[in-house]
Each structure stands twice: as C-alpha cells, then as structure tokens.
Design an enzyme around this catalytic site. Structure first.
Site, PDB file in Angstrom:
ATOM      1  N   GLU A  86     -16.330 -31.937  38.337  1.00  0.00           N
ATOM      2  CA  GLU A  86     -15.554 -32.298  39.529  1.00  0.00           C
ATOM      3  C   GLU A  86     -16.382 -33.100  40.528  1.00  0.00           C
ATOM      4  O   GLU A  86     -15.892 -34.067  41.120  1.00  0.00           O
ATOM      5  CB  GLU A  86     -15.002 -31.026  40.184  1.00  0.00           C
ATOM      6  CG  GLU A  86     -13.888 -30.393  39.358  1.00  0.00           C
ATOM      7  CD  GLU A  86     -13.522 -28.994  39.815  1.00  0.00           C
ATOM      8  OE1 GLU A  86     -12.319 -28.703  39.934  1.00  0.00           O
ATOM      9  OE2 GLU A  86     -14.439 -28.170  40.044  1.00  0.00           O
ATOM     10  N   GLU A 146     -12.302 -23.637  33.293  1.00  0.00           N
ATOM     11  CA  GLU A 146     -11.909 -22.570  34.216  1.00  0.00           C
ATOM     12  C   GLU A 146     -10.853 -21.616  33.662  1.00  0.00           C
ATOM     13  O   GLU A 146     -10.882 -20.411  33.969  1.00  0.00           O
ATOM     14  CB  GLU A 146     -11.407 -23.174  35.541  1.00  0.00           C
ATOM     15  CG  GLU A 146     -12.497 -23.792  36.410  1.00  0.00           C
ATOM     16  CD  GLU A 146     -12.779 -25.247  36.088  1.00  0.00           C
ATOM     17  OE1 GLU A 146     -13.491 -25.896  36.861  1.00  0.00           O
ATOM     18  OE2 GLU A 146     -12.275 -25.737  35.039  1.00  0.00           O
ATOM     19  N   ALA A 171     -19.501 -24.201  39.345  1.00  0.00           N
ATOM     20  CA  ALA A 171     -19.594 -23.365  40.541  1.00  0.00           C
ATOM     21  C   ALA A 171     -20.220 -22.027  40.143  1.00  0.00           C
ATOM     22  O   ALA A 171     -20.158 -21.614  38.978  1.00  0.00           O
ATOM     23  CB  ALA A 171     -18.215 -23.159  41.153  1.00  0.00           C
ATOM     24  N   GLY A 192     -17.230 -27.270  38.279  1.00  0.00           N
ATOM     25  CA  GLY A 192     -17.588 -27.965  39.512  1.00  0.00           C
ATOM     26  C   GLY A 192     -18.524 -29.137  39.286  1.00  0.00           C
ATOM     27  O   GLY A 192     -18.544 -30.088  40.078  1.00  0.00           O
TER      28      GLY A 192
END
Length: 285
Positions: A112, A132, A64, A109
């Site tokens: 994910e 993260e 992200a 992300g």
C-alpha cells in the site's frame, strides 16, 4: 530524532529509509508518526525528488505491525487505518515526485505504501501482496482503492480475495511496478531516475504530477480543464521562459543546409526532409 526513519539529502534528491530491519520494516504507529514528521521536514524548495526504500536486503515493508493490530477495538482499528491513510495520502499528494525502491517484501501495508508513490521500481527478489483476508481483515491503508486503479479491478480482486503474493516479474507484467533490477543495482537505479527528474523544469514536473493525480479522479472533461489551468500557470514561470529561450537559441545555432542538398541526401536514405533535418541537427535554408 526519529528511531525508525532515516533521511539523507544528496544534492536535490531526498532518500527516506524505513529502518526497522529486525521487524522487516513493519509499520507500527511510531513508524507512521516518524514518517509523517519526516515528510513535513523535507524542504521542497531544495529537494525535487524523493526516494522511499526499506533498510536491509530482505524487506521493503513487510506490512502493518500485526502485534499492534491484534488487540485493537473497532474504533481503534478505524483510527489506525486513518493514521496510515493520512500518511500515504500525504505521499501521494506530495508536491514533488516520490519513487518507491522496493527492495524485498512489500506485503499489506508495504504494498500500500509503495502504491502511494508516483513510480515503483523493485529488486528481483521483491514480493507483493495484500494478504489481509487471511488475517480476518481488509486492507486498511488504501489497498482496495489503489490496487484496482493500478492493475484493474479484476486483477486487484483476485490478489486481494485469494491473499496471493506475487513475485517481481509478475508485478512488472501486470503494471504494478515500472522496472525490475538486481538487488545490488536497485538504489542506484532509483537515484539515476531521480536525477533525471531533477534535471527537468521543477514547476512543470510538479504541475504534471498534480494534473495526473487530480485528473484521474474526475471525468475527462474536468481533467482536461485541470490540465489547461496548470499548463497556463507554467507561462508565469522563469522555467518556461528559460527553457523555450534555450530551445530557440539552439535552433538558431544549427548549421544550415540547402534544400537540393538535403533532398539528395534524403533520396538515398529514403527518408523525409523533416526527419533528416531533425536527426542530423540541421536547419533548412
């Protein structure tokens, strides 16, 4: 027209490319919105399998967008997490199979979104991880949930708690990806797999995806009940009538062989008459 998402359809296979190469295909709000709109625009009556990949040879999705996330408030952080989760759940629940062709970094992300796909294959330079905690946050797009379901809670906790990235060979070893290919061969391998899926009965494939997805969220008894209903639904389809009809016709067209001749053949090969009948494509009379 989307700025960061490319879509092409080749026969019955759709290919979605996240095209933000200068930012290593990182996911910001605009990319997520464009991806969401692209998924909505896929004609699932024509397309039977999707491939999701990233632009370039370095990164699938590097994560992200940290620049966007760095200034978010608590409420804005929750909203950003929900935006990503809504898109990833749409991929996971998409009526047709989705193959992730992971062509480089799949971090945060990126890991994910790959996990939200049905099947993951990767290039030999791929790198996976949920880093993260090193940034002071948790995974926000389903990482704590899907990773544990795919590789087991112990391995998922180790990867997430340590923020350690893993290479393609380890991702394959722990079951995070189905196969590893040289970079230059990855997309062709994804297309070949998609074409194999496309050749199968489409309603049956969709029902299998639904049965697996829904069944793994409930008890075995409830899962079997879900499968029973979807199995029964197939008998209302032309696919079932055509598929079984063709099978029976092929069986009727097999060359015939007498039992004594087949038994003599089997004794020489030390195999059963049933196995020989099937392997030779013969029908016993």
């Amino acid at each position: 027209m989307a700025e960061f998402i490319l879509y092409e359809q080749i026969d019955k296979v759709g290919i979605i490319t996240i095209n933000r190469e200068r930012a290593l295909n990182a996911l910001n709000s605009q990319v997520l919105d464009e991806l969401d709109a692209t998924l909505d625009a896929v004609n699932v009556d024509e397309v039977r399998c999707l491939i999701l990949t990233g632009a370039g040879e370095k990164s699938f999705v590097a994560g992200a967008d940290i620049g966007e996330m760095s200034t978010l408030s608590k409420q804005e952080g929750e909203a950003f997490g929900k935006k990503g989760n809504d898109v990833f759940l749409k991929i996971e629940k998409f009526p047709i199979p989705v193959i992730a062709a992971v062509n480089g970094f799949a971090l945060g992300g990126g890991c994910e979104i790959a996990m939200s796909c049905d099947i993951r294959i990767c290039s030999d330079n791929a790198m996976f991880g949920q880093p993260e905690v090193g940034l002071g946050i948790t995974p926000g797009f389903g990482g704590t949930q899907r990773l544990a379901r795919l590789v087991g809670a112990g391995m998922a906790k180790q990867m997430i708690f340590t923020a350690r990235n893993i290479k393609a060979d380890e991702a394959y070893r722990i079951g995070l990806v189905n196969a590893v290919y040289p970079q230059a061969e990855l997309l062709d391998a994804a297309k070949k797999m998609a074409e194999t899926i496309v050749r199968q009965a489409p309603i049956a494939v969709r029902n299998c995806k639904k049965a697996i997805n829904e069944g793994t969220q409930v008890s075995i008894d409830e899962g079997v009940a879900i499968e029973e209903k979807l199995f029964g639904d197939c008998f209302e389809s032309e696919d079932q009538r055509e598929g079984m009809g063709n099978f029976l016709k092929k069986k009727d067209d097999l060359p015939m062989i007498s039992l004594p001749l087949l038994q003599g053949y089997c004794s020489k090969l030390e195999t059963s008459t049933g196995d020989a009948e099937q392997s030779l494509g013969l029908k016993l009379v």
